[in-house]
Design a protein around this motif. Structure first.
Motif, PDB file in Angstrom:
ATOM      1  N   TRP A  38      55.846  85.901  48.918  1.00 56.06           N
ATOM      2  CA  TRP A  38      54.419  86.164  48.991  1.00 56.06           C
ATOM      3  C   TRP A  38      54.043  87.081  50.150  1.00 56.06           C
ATOM      4  CZ3 TRP A  38      50.983  86.694  45.681  1.00 56.06           C
ATOM      5  CH2 TRP A  38      50.942  85.900  44.539  1.00 56.06           C
TER       6      TRP A  38
ATOM      7  N   ASN B 297      45.907  83.449  43.455  1.00 52.19           N
ATOM      8  CA  ASN B 297      46.536  84.491  44.277  1.00 52.19           C
ATOM      9  C   ASN B 297      45.653  84.955  45.438  1.00 52.19           C
ATOM     10  OD1 ASN B 297      48.727  84.488  42.583  1.00 52.19           O
ATOM     11  ND2 ASN B 297      48.044  86.232  41.378  1.00 52.19           N
TER      12      ASN B 297
ATOM     13  N   PHE C 148      46.601  85.123  49.519  1.00 53.01           N
ATOM     14  CA  PHE C 148      47.636  86.084  49.918  1.00 53.01           C
ATOM     15  C   PHE C 148      47.085  87.507  49.997  1.00 53.01           C
ATOM     16  CE2 PHE C 148      49.636  82.540  47.689  1.00 53.01           C
ATOM     17  CZ  PHE C 148      50.450  82.062  48.696  1.00 53.01           C
TER      18      PHE C 148
ATOM     19  N   THR D  90      52.997  91.487  48.074  1.00 54.18           N
ATOM     20  CA  THR D  90      51.803  92.311  48.239  1.00 54.18           C
ATOM     21  C   THR D  90      52.136  93.707  48.767  1.00 54.18           C
ATOM     22  OG1 THR D  90      51.491  91.237  50.388  1.00 54.18           O
ATOM     23  CG2 THR D  90      50.196  90.394  48.538  1.00 54.18           C
TER      24      THR D  90
ATOM     25  N   ASP E 242      56.821  91.686  39.909  1.00 48.89           N
ATOM     26  CA  ASP E 242      57.216  91.047  41.169  1.00 48.89           C
ATOM     27  C   ASP E 242      58.550  90.357  40.892  1.00 48.89           C
ATOM     28  OD1 ASP E 242      57.459  89.626  43.493  1.00 48.89           O
ATOM     29  OD2 ASP E 242      55.789  88.265  43.077  1.00 48.89           O
TER      30      ASP E 242
END
Length: 792
Positions: free
Chosen positions: A463, A525, A528, A467, A257
Motif C-alpha cells: 500500500w 482505498n 492510502f 500508489t 497492482d
C-alpha cells in the motif's frame, strides 16, 4: 408536355404550403381542362440557385404569342376559359395558411375559417361526372390542407372530392408530395463545436485546463466484479471521456497492482510463480476493460523497473529527510513453512465486529484497518496452522511528524477540490485519531526491494508501493511512446529513452500549479490516497502534484448479498460479456446505479427494465424515429428551415434544453456522474416530447412543410447533442449516432447550438438497442447464484 400545344405551365419549385397548394390547383385544372398539357417545375437559373432552393412563382406561357400569366387563380380561369367572378373566392388564403403553419388552432384558425365561404350544393354542376368550374377547383385546392381526411369536413368538400374530374387527378398530387432534397455531400462543420483530436503524446499545455485522472489500480490476483468496475475504472473512464469531450487536456492512467502478499499467496495456491500469475491476470483485466470500452490512455502494471526506480527514489528521500525510522516489533511467524507472515498471510476473527474471515491488515466486513496481532484466533492463510509471535525489524513512515502539513493540505484540497462526502469523513477520522508511524516494509520476496543494507529479504509494503504505481505507469506511458518513435525511425531501443520520458512524467506529477489530479476508487482505498500517499509526497520535499478531487463509491451489492467469486455468486467482468448484452447497456446500468452516497444493489429485474424502458423506449426511440423520417422524407438531407415556424421555440424549447444542459455540465464537473446521466436522458426525453408536441408525421411534412423542415433540422441537431452528452457513459452508442448523422464527435458546449445546417446529409439508420426478453432474468439469476428477493 405534349408537342401539340404551344402552352407551357410551370408549377412552383418551392416547398412552402402556398407553393404546394398552387401546384395542386394547376394539376387539377390541367387534368380537367387541358389533359394535353403537363405541369412542369421551373429549372433554376444556376446550380447555386438549386442548392439554395431559390423559389420561382407559377407561370403560364404561350410560346407562339409570348402571352404569360403568373397568378395561379387567373391561370386556372384561363385554362377553363371561364373568367366569371365569384363571391366565394373573396377570402384570404394566405391568412388561412398562416394559421395552419403557425399551428394556431384556436384564435387565428377559427377567425380564418369563419371567413371561409361555404358553398351550397347548387354551386356544384348538376351532374357529378361533369367538369368542375374554376371556382370549385380553386376553393377545393385552397382548403385541401384543412379538410382532407377529416370526417367532419363539410359536405360540399367531400362531394367535390368524389367528383371524377377531381378525384382522378388527385392520385399524383393528393398527398401534396414534396420534391426531396438533393444529396450534395456532407457539410463541413465548424471545428469550434467538435471534439479535438487527441495528441499522440499527452502533456500539460499552458493556458489550458490540464487534468490527470487515475483510478485505483485493480489488484491482479482475480477477475474484477461489477462493483470493482463501477467503483474505479468505469467511473474514472466516464469522467475522462467527459473531460476530453469538453476539450480539456486530460490523460487517464491506470494499471494492475501486482506486488504484495495477496499475489504471493494466490501464486502458492495456483502452483505458479508470482510473475506468471501477474502475467495471466494482467491480460484478463485488460480484456475485461477493453470489452467494457474503458478508454485508458495507458494501462500499465507495477512490476516494472521504472516502478522500482521511482519507489526507491521516494523511499530514499524520505529516509534522508528523517521521516523513516526502524522499529523492531513482534510479528506472527509460521513455523510450518518457516516464514514471517505479512498481513494478508494471516486470517482470523476481527476484534471489532467478530467477523471470522478478517484479514491481517483489514476487516472486509466492518472496514477497520487492523494489525495481525489484534486478530482473535489467527491462522496462516497458506497452511491453516496457528502462527507464533517473533520479533522482526521494519521501516516505519513517521506520519506523526507529517501530520501538521498534511492536515493543512487536506483542509485546503478537500474544500477546493470538493471531495466526496465519504472520502472527507474517512480522512478526517484518521486525522482526528492522531497519526502514528506506519510500517512500510514487509517480510516478502515479491515486491519492490527495500534500498537499505540489511533489508535484502524485505520489500516495500504494497500500500506504500502501489500508489507510487500511478507515477511509474505514467512514466512508462511516455517510454512506450518513445520506443514507438524509435522503431518508426528505424532506431534501436537502447540507452537514453528513460531520461526523456522521466521529464515528461514530471510535467504531470511535478506540476501542481498547472495540473489537477482526479482520483477514483472505492471507499476502502481512501486513507492510502488521502493520508499515506500525500504524506509521502510532502515528506520527499519535491513539488508533487497532489490530489485535487477524490471521487469514491460505497459498495455495490449483488441481489441483496455480496459478490463472491469462490461461491460463484455475482456477475464478474467476463460474465457480463457471456450474457450477450452489449457493453453499452452494462455501462449504462452501472452508471445509473453507481453507489455514490450509499450502497447500491444490482438487480436483474432492474437491469432488464432499464434496457427496455429507458434505453430502448427513450433514447433508441427518439434517435430512430427522427433519423428514419429524415431519410424517408428528405433523402437524408437537411432542408432550409426557419425556427420561427416552431411554436415557442426560443422561450420554451431552447430555454428548457439549455437549462438541462447547464444542469448536466454542473453535475459532471462536480463528478456527480449518476445525476449527469439522469440529466442526459432527460434531454433525450425532451427530444421525444418535442416530436410529439409538434406532431411530426406525414401530414406535417405534406401540409405544413416549413414547420416540418424546422422540426426535422432541430430534432437532428438535438440528436447530435444527445450523442455528445451520453458519450462519456456509452461511447459506442455515441459513435453510432455520429455515424447516422454522418458527423464527427460533437463537443459538449454550454448552450444548444444547431451545428448541422441545411445541405448536410446524414448516413444510414441503425438500431441502437435491442429488447431483452424478461424470461432471461430467471436464467441469469440461476446461472450467477442470485436469489430473488421476496416481499416482507
Amino acid at each position: 408536355m405534349s408537342t401539340s400545344t404551344s402552352i407551357e405551365v410551370f408549377g412552383s419549385r418551392g416547398s412552402s404550403l402556398i407553393s404546394l397548394v398552387n401546384n395542386l390547383k394547376l394539376s387539377i385544372a390541367l387534368a380537367v381542362y387541358r389533359p394535353d398539357v403537363n405541369i412542369q417545375i421551373q429549372i433554376p437559373e444556376s446550380a447555386d440557385d438549386e442548392i439554395k432552393g431559390k423559389d420561382k412563382s407559377v407561370l403560364l406561357r404561350d410560346k407562339k404569342t409570348g402571352f404569360e400569366l403568373v397568378e395561379v387563380n387567373a391561370i386556372v380561369k384561363y385554362l377553363a376559359n371561364d373568367f366569371t367572378n365569384n363571391e366565394f373566392l373573396q377570402f384570404e388564403e394566405s391568412r388561412l395558411h398562416k394559421a395552419l403553419l403557425t399551428n394556431q388552432k384556436k384564435a387565428l384558425l377559427v377567425e380564418a375559417l369563419s371567413n371561409t365561404p361555404r358553398p351550397a350544393v347548387p354551386l356544384l354542376s348538376d351532374k357529378m361526372d361533369s367538369a368542375p368550374n374554376p371556382t370549385q377547383i380553386i376553393l377545393f385546392a385552397a382548403l385541401y390542407p384543412v379538410y382532407n381526411g377529416l370526417s367532419e369536413a363539410p359536405t360540399w368538400f367531400q362531394e367535390l372530392g368524389k367528383n371524377p374530374k377531381i378525384s382522378s387527378s388527385l392520385p399524383g398530387v393528393a398527398k401534396l408530395e414534396r420534391p426531396k432534397e438533393k444529396n450534395t455531400g456532407a457539410q463541413k462543420l465548424t471545428k469550434n463545436h467538435l471534439v479535438k483530436k487527441q495528441a499522440d503524446r499527452i502533456v500539460p499545455k499552458p493556458d489550458e485546463r490540464n487534468i490527470l485522472i487515475t483510478s485505483a489500480l485493480p489488484y491482479v490476483n482475480n477477475v474484477p466484479h461489477l462493483g470493482n468496475i463501477v467503483g474505479s475504472v468505469l467511473s474514472a473512464d466516464i469522467y475522462a471521456r467527459y473531460a476530453k469531450n469538453r476539450n480539456y487536456n486530460a490523460i487517464y492512467i491506470c494499471g494492475t497492482d501486482e506486488y504484495g502478499t495477496a499475489t504471493e499467496t494466490k501464486a502458492l495456491e495456483d502452483g505458479v510463480t508470482p510473475q506468471q500469475l501477474c502475467d495471466k491476470y494482467h491480460k484478463i483485466h485488460k480484456e475485461v476493460y477493453d470489452w467494457f470500452d474503458i478508454g485508458f490512455d495507458y494501462f500499465g502494471r507495477t512490476t516494472t523497473p521504472t516502478q522500482t526506480e521511482i519507489a526507491q527514489d521516494i523511499f530514499t528521500k524520505l529516509y534522508n529527510n528523517g521521516y523513516l525510522e526502524e522499529k523492531t516489533t513482534e510479528q506472527l511467524y509460521c513455523e510450518h513453512h518457516n516464514s514471517f507472515l505479512a498481513d494478508r498471510f494471516v486470517e482470523g476473527t476481527c476484534p471489532k465486529c467478530a467477523y471470522e474471515d478478517a484479514r491481517g491488515d483489514q476487516c472486509d466486513k466492518c472496514g477497520q484497518l487492523l494489525d495481525p496481532l489484534d486478530l482473535i484466533e489467527p491462522r496462516c492463510k497458506v497452511d491453516g496452522t496457528k502462527p507464533v509471535v517473533k520479533p522482526s525489524t521494519h521501516i516505519y513512515l513517521k506520519l506523526n511528524e507529517l501530520e501538521e502539513p498534511l492536515k493543512k493540505w487536506v483542509d485546503l484540497s478537500s474544500e477546493k477540490g470538493a471531495w466526496s462526502k465519504n472520502s472527507k469523513t474517512i480522512t478526517n477520522s484518521w486525522i482526528k485519531q492522531g497519526l502514528e508511524p506506519r510500517c512500510i516494509t514487509r517480510d516478502l520476496k515479491w515486491g519492490t526491494p527495500v534500498p537499505l543494507p540489511g533489508y535484502e529479504n524485505k520489500v516495500l509494503y504494497v500500500w506504500f508501493d502501489a500508489t507510487i504505481g500511478y507515477v511509474s505507469i505514467t512514466a512508462n506511458y511516455f517510454k512506450g511512446i518513445q520506443q514507438e518513435e524509435k522503431r518508426g525511425k528505424g532506431e534501436g531501443e537502447g540507452e537514453g529513452e528513460g531520461e526523456g520520458s522521466t521529464e515528461y512524467w514530471k510535467q504531470w506529477w511535478r506540476n501542481p500549479e498547472n495540473v489537477d489530479l482526479y482520483q477514483f476508487m472505492g471507499k476502502d482505498n481512501v486513507p492510502f490516497h488521502t493520508v499515506v500517499f500525500p504524506a509521502t509526497e510532502i515528506g520527499t520535499g519535491d513539488n508533487w502534484t497532489k490530489l485535487h478531487h477524490l471521487s469514491t463509491t460505497e459498495y455495490l451489492q449483488y441481489e441483496g448479498g455480496k459478490f463472491s467469486k469462490s461461491r460463484g455468486i455475482g456477475v464478474f467482468g467476463n460474465n457480463a460479456k457471456q450474457t450477450g448484452v452489449a457493453s453499452s447497456v452494462w455501462r449504462y446500468y452501472l452508471a445509473s446505479n453507481r453507489p455514490e452516497t450509499s450502497d447500491a444493489h444490482f438487480s436483474w429485474d432492474d437491469f432488464v427494465t432499464k434496457n427496455n424502458s429507458e434505453l430502448l423506449a427513450n433514447l433508441g426511440n427518439f434517435v430512430n424515429r427522427i433519423v428514419k423520417f429524415a431519410i424517408a422524407k428528405y433523402n437524408g438531407v437537411l432542408p432550409k428551415y426557419d425556427t420561427r415556424n416552431i411554436p415557442n421555440y426560443e422561450g420554451g424549447f431552447v430555454s428548457e434544453i439549455n437549462s438541462l444542459l447547464s444542469t448536466y455540465i454542473a453535475n459532471m464537473e462536480a463528478v456527480n456522474l449518476r445525476k449527469g446521466l439522469e440529466t442526459a436522458m432527460l434531454i433525450s426525453s425532451r427530444g421525444n416530447q418535442f416530436l410529439q408536441e409538434n406532431k411530426l408525421d406525414n401530414s406535417l411534412y405534406n401540409n405544413f412543410p416549413e414547420k416540418s423542415d424546422a422540426v426535422v433540422v432541430t430534432a437532428l441537431n438535438l440528436v447530435y447533442l444527445v450523442g455528445a452528452v451520453i458519450s462519456p457513459f456509452m461511447p459506442e452508442i455515441a459513435n453510432k449516432i455520429n455515424e447516422m448523422l454522418n458527423a464527427p464527435a460533437l463537443s459538449i458546449t454550454d448552450e444548444f447550438v444547431p451545428v448541422l445546417q441545411p445541405g448536410h446529409h446524414i448516413g444510414k439508420a441503425q438500431y441502437l438497442f435491442t429488447r431483452i426478453d424478461e424470461k432471461k432474468v430467471e436464467e441469469w439469476r440461476k446461472l450467477y447464484g442470485g436469489q430473488k428477493k421476496t416481499e416482507a
